[in-house]
Design an enzyme around this catalytic site. Sequence first.
Site, mmCIF file in Angstrom:
data_model
loop_
_atom_site.group_PDB
_atom_site.id
_atom_site.type_symbol
_atom_site.label_atom_id
_atom_site.label_comp_id
_atom_site.label_asym_id
_atom_site.label_seq_id
_atom_site.Cartn_x
_atom_site.Cartn_y
_atom_site.Cartn_z
ATOM 1 C CE LYS A 1 -2.079 2.502 3.182
ATOM 2 N NZ LYS A 1 -2.056 3.801 2.485
ATOM 3 N N GLY B 1 7.276 5.227 7.717
ATOM 4 C CA GLY B 1 6.313 6.303 7.968
ATOM 5 C C GLY B 1 6.562 6.912 9.334
ATOM 6 C CB THR C 1 7.496 7.751 15.627
ATOM 7 O OG1 THR C 1 8.780 7.915 15.018
ATOM 8 C CG2 THR C 1 7.657 7.038 16.958
ATOM 9 C CB THR D 1 1.865 5.255 11.479
ATOM 10 O OG1 THR D 1 1.411 6.594 11.324
ATOM 11 C CG2 THR D 1 1.001 4.336 10.654
ATOM 12 C CD GLU E 1 14.068 1.354 8.208
ATOM 13 O OE1 GLU E 1 14.696 2.354 8.587
ATOM 14 O OE2 GLU E 1 14.483 0.197 8.350
ATOM 15 C CB CYS F 1 13.298 10.094 6.984
ATOM 16 S SG CYS F 1 14.207 9.081 5.807
ATOM 17 C CD GLU G 1 9.703 13.255 11.382
ATOM 18 O OE1 GLU G 1 8.648 12.675 11.690
ATOM 19 O OE2 GLU G 1 10.540 12.773 10.601
#
Length: 480
Positions: A173, A226, A228, A230, A248, A282, A384
């Site tokens: 996805k 994605g 943190t 999630t 990641e 990122c 972030e």
Amino acid sequence: MEIIQNYINGKLVGAENGQSFDNYNPSNGQVYGQIPDSTQGDIQSAVDAASTAFPLWSATTRLDRSNLLLKIADLIDANHDRLAAAESKDNGKPIKLASRVDIPRASANFRFFATAILHESTEAHQTDQDAINMTLRTPIGVVGCISPWNLPLYLFTWKIAPAIAAGNTVVAKPSEITPMTAFLLSELCIEAGLPAGVLNIVHGTGPNAGQAISEHPEIKAISFTGGTETGKRIAATAAPMFKKLSLELGGKNPNIIFADCDFDEALKTSVHSSFANQGQICLCGSRIFVERSIYDRFKDAFAKKVNQLLVGDPADPSSNLGAVVSKPHMEKVLGFVELAKEEGGTILTGGHQVKLAGALANGYYIAPTVIEGLAYDCQTNQQEIFGPVVTIAPFDTEQEVLMMANSTQYGLSATVWTTNLQRANRVSSELKTGIVWVNCWLLRDLRTPFGGVKKSGVGREGGWDVLNFFTEKKNVCIKL
Ligand code: NAD
């Protein structure tokens, strides 16, 4: 209207419930397409197709798998311009960046893993008691790949290519915010002759399609990139089922500049490492620490260069920054700028939305922003932001800068600028991150382990690490 479809069992289909939602063009704020709003039923169809395809695909020779992946890589290259234009339109990133980085990297991902599997070896251990142990490596089965919006095709293929190269079948996805190039990839997979069910691409939201992937008992491993939060949710769902997980996640990376650095190189690269892809990588260095003796000189030169960056139409090759990915994201980033002001920060340059003229007036543009005067432990320096906003601060000693650099909950990457090799070595080993760039940034070698520590994730992608992730090892002990 560009209609995106799911790719399930080798066919392009809409969501089973017939529902779809809007796809936005960030450069002008207009809806330009429709995305299938897939749910559990679509994921089930994809899992069924992947399960059916697995026995044959896992038994396909390495050479045949490799040749198919190479064909997909060639088709990506052959469609380079179309894919780059689609990525730029869907994400808001400058066409220049999509052309030079995103799309070439997507084909490189397929090529890298297509050839890596031809060079695999496994271990054997001779045992004193007249026995030999051999390690077999087998694909897992049906695996899930979930990716974010910042480097859409680049990160999507970074997961899919090793997963299918290793002999797994995949339910994948892409982000619902940038689904277009994943859809175009499904067309290329059909053209390449990838057997039905080997790769299934299901579009939809995180809570619907994404959650259904994490929950599905037949999906034995999940590779996720994605945020943190999630990642935490996926782990909470998948861990009780003992799924293999590679996560990641977010970052808040320090960029440390010592007085003995190559000043011009550090300056030029820091502009790039702060604002490439509108700061939505990122690995971007969002906290710049400069040794006090060169602080004023560096700060002034940096702010001047940043001020000269051109924010403009992503389709215009002269734009340095395009649009950020969505309206909510633009509002979030601008909210952080307000927070920085409340926390006592001074805006050196930027700090506001950019309104372009004419057809782009409703696009999501932000001026590249540099903020100074903030404490290392304030919210702006701890959370972030993931946009074109960096902070800059002086430091006096190695010990002090290491303390500030390591102070966040994240640990993805760090950049160090120094010509002193001993210091480079010392500081790199003390940084609590998965990746350190010394006198460079984002200089990638696909063989190296890629990933973070602390809340930046669990596991490593790249090279043999990811091929290990996508396989199970089995030890067979034979008494001779
Ligand atoms: P996100 O976590 O919002 O979404 C990522 C993906 O997860 C999307 O496909 C989304 O639909 C899906 N998702 C959302 N909820 C889900 C759920 N409950 N179950 C399963 N899937 C779900 O992240 P984003 O906003 O797309 O991306 C930005 C984040 O990604 C930033 O934090 C950035 O640092 C991080 N990122 C990390 C790396 C890395 O390599 N460490 C690389 C790129 C981006």
